[in-house]
Design a protein around this motif. Structure first.
Motif, PDB file in Angstrom:
ATOM      1  N   PHE A   1      37.682  62.626  32.000  1.00 22.34           N
ATOM      2  CA  PHE A   1      37.971  63.757  31.112  1.00 22.34           C
ATOM      3  C   PHE A   1      36.855  63.960  30.094  1.00 22.34           C
ATOM      4  O   PHE A   1      36.437  65.087  29.822  1.00 22.34           O
ATOM      5  CB  PHE A   1      39.299  63.558  30.380  1.00 22.34           C
ATOM      6  N   PHE A   2      36.377  62.853  29.527  1.00 20.30           N
ATOM      7  CA  PHE A   2      35.309  62.900  28.532  1.00 20.30           C
ATOM      8  C   PHE A   2      34.044  63.528  29.121  1.00 20.30           C
ATOM      9  O   PHE A   2      33.455  64.432  28.543  1.00 20.30           O
ATOM     10  CB  PHE A   2      35.018  61.471  28.044  1.00 20.30           C
ATOM     11  N   SER A   3      33.638  63.057  30.298  1.00 22.28           N
ATOM     12  CA  SER A   3      32.418  63.560  30.937  1.00 22.28           C
ATOM     13  C   SER A   3      32.545  65.031  31.306  1.00 22.28           C
ATOM     14  O   SER A   3      31.623  65.820  31.069  1.00 22.28           O
ATOM     15  CB  SER A   3      32.108  62.748  32.198  1.00 22.28           C
ATOM     16  N   VAL A   4      33.674  65.410  31.865  1.00 22.17           N
ATOM     17  CA  VAL A   4      33.867  66.798  32.285  1.00 22.17           C
ATOM     18  C   VAL A   4      33.830  67.736  31.091  1.00 22.17           C
ATOM     19  O   VAL A   4      33.185  68.789  31.136  1.00 22.17           O
ATOM     20  CB  VAL A   4      35.184  66.964  33.088  1.00 22.17           C
ATOM     21  N   LYS A   5      34.492  67.359  29.981  1.00 22.63           N
ATOM     22  CA  LYS A   5      34.521  68.281  28.829  1.00 22.63           C
ATOM     23  C   LYS A   5      33.126  68.479  28.247  1.00 22.63           C
ATOM     24  O   LYS A   5      32.770  69.589  27.863  1.00 22.63           O
ATOM     25  CB  LYS A   5      35.510  67.813  27.762  1.00 22.63           C
ATOM     26  N   VAL A   6      32.323  67.435  28.214  1.00 21.59           N
ATOM     27  CA  VAL A   6      30.961  67.564  27.688  1.00 21.59           C
ATOM     28  C   VAL A   6      30.105  68.410  28.630  1.00 21.59           C
ATOM     29  O   VAL A   6      29.374  69.306  28.195  1.00 21.59           O
ATOM     30  CB  VAL A   6      30.334  66.176  27.444  1.00 21.59           C
ATOM     31  N   ILE A   7      30.215  68.168  29.917  1.00 21.73           N
ATOM     32  CA  ILE A   7      29.449  68.941  30.903  1.00 21.73           C
ATOM     33  C   ILE A   7      29.834  70.417  30.858  1.00 21.73           C
ATOM     34  O   ILE A   7      28.965  71.297  30.899  1.00 21.73           O
ATOM     35  CB  ILE A   7      29.631  68.352  32.321  1.00 21.73           C
ATOM     36  N   LEU A   8      31.128  70.701  30.738  1.00 19.04           N
ATOM     37  CA  LEU A   8      31.579  72.098  30.677  1.00 19.04           C
ATOM     38  C   LEU A   8      30.983  72.827  29.472  1.00 19.04           C
ATOM     39  O   LEU A   8      30.539  73.978  29.596  1.00 19.04           O
ATOM     40  CB  LEU A   8      33.108  72.169  30.633  1.00 19.04           C
TER      41      LEU A   8
END
Length: 133
Positions: free
Chosen positions: A108-115
């Motif tokens: 979740f952390f990685s996806v939100k930053v990438i988005l």
């Protein structure tokens, strides 16, 4: 002074990932405001420029993943704490948690930053196109 305990590195990890989450959330809200600034139409007839629809979707998705991360962590660590507290009947017992419990939170952390990064790249591209044309 050099750090000597692994727990100090863990504290740094918590500090920096927490800070990144805070900054990411603030930037996401700022992105929504920026998209609002470049809206088309009159006040009652709100339309988003077609080029800003995808960044808006990405930013809202990033905020959703932010919520998912904290929901997951709250539930997981509450369950972990409750199970271990019932088993040992003390909060002073030294324990190690399974590493795999953190994997969904990292996702979740990685996806939100990438988005947010992709959304801002698209907004930047939009601004370059609008103002350097």
């Amino acid at each position: 002074m050099a750090k000597s305990k692994l727990s100090e590195f863990k504290e740094d990890y918590y500090h920096f990932t927490g800070k990144l989450s805070d900054i990411n959330r603030q930037i996401a809200f700022a992105g929504i405001a920026l998209i609002w600034v470049f809206k088309k139409g009159k006040e009652l007839d709100f339309q988003i420029d077609d080029e800003l629809i995808l960044p808006a979707i990405l930013i809202v998705s990033a905020l959703a993943f932010d919520i998912f991360q904290y929901i997951y962590q709250s539930i997981t660590w509450s369950i972990f704490y409750t199970i271990k507290n019932r088993k040992y009947k003390t909060e002073d017992k030294k324990l190690e948690s399974p590493e795999y419990l953190n994997y969904p939170a990292w996702f979740f952390f990685s996806v939100k930053v990438i988005l947010v990064l992709v959304a801002y790249w698209k907004i930047f591209d939009f601004l370059l196109d609008k103002f350097l044309k």
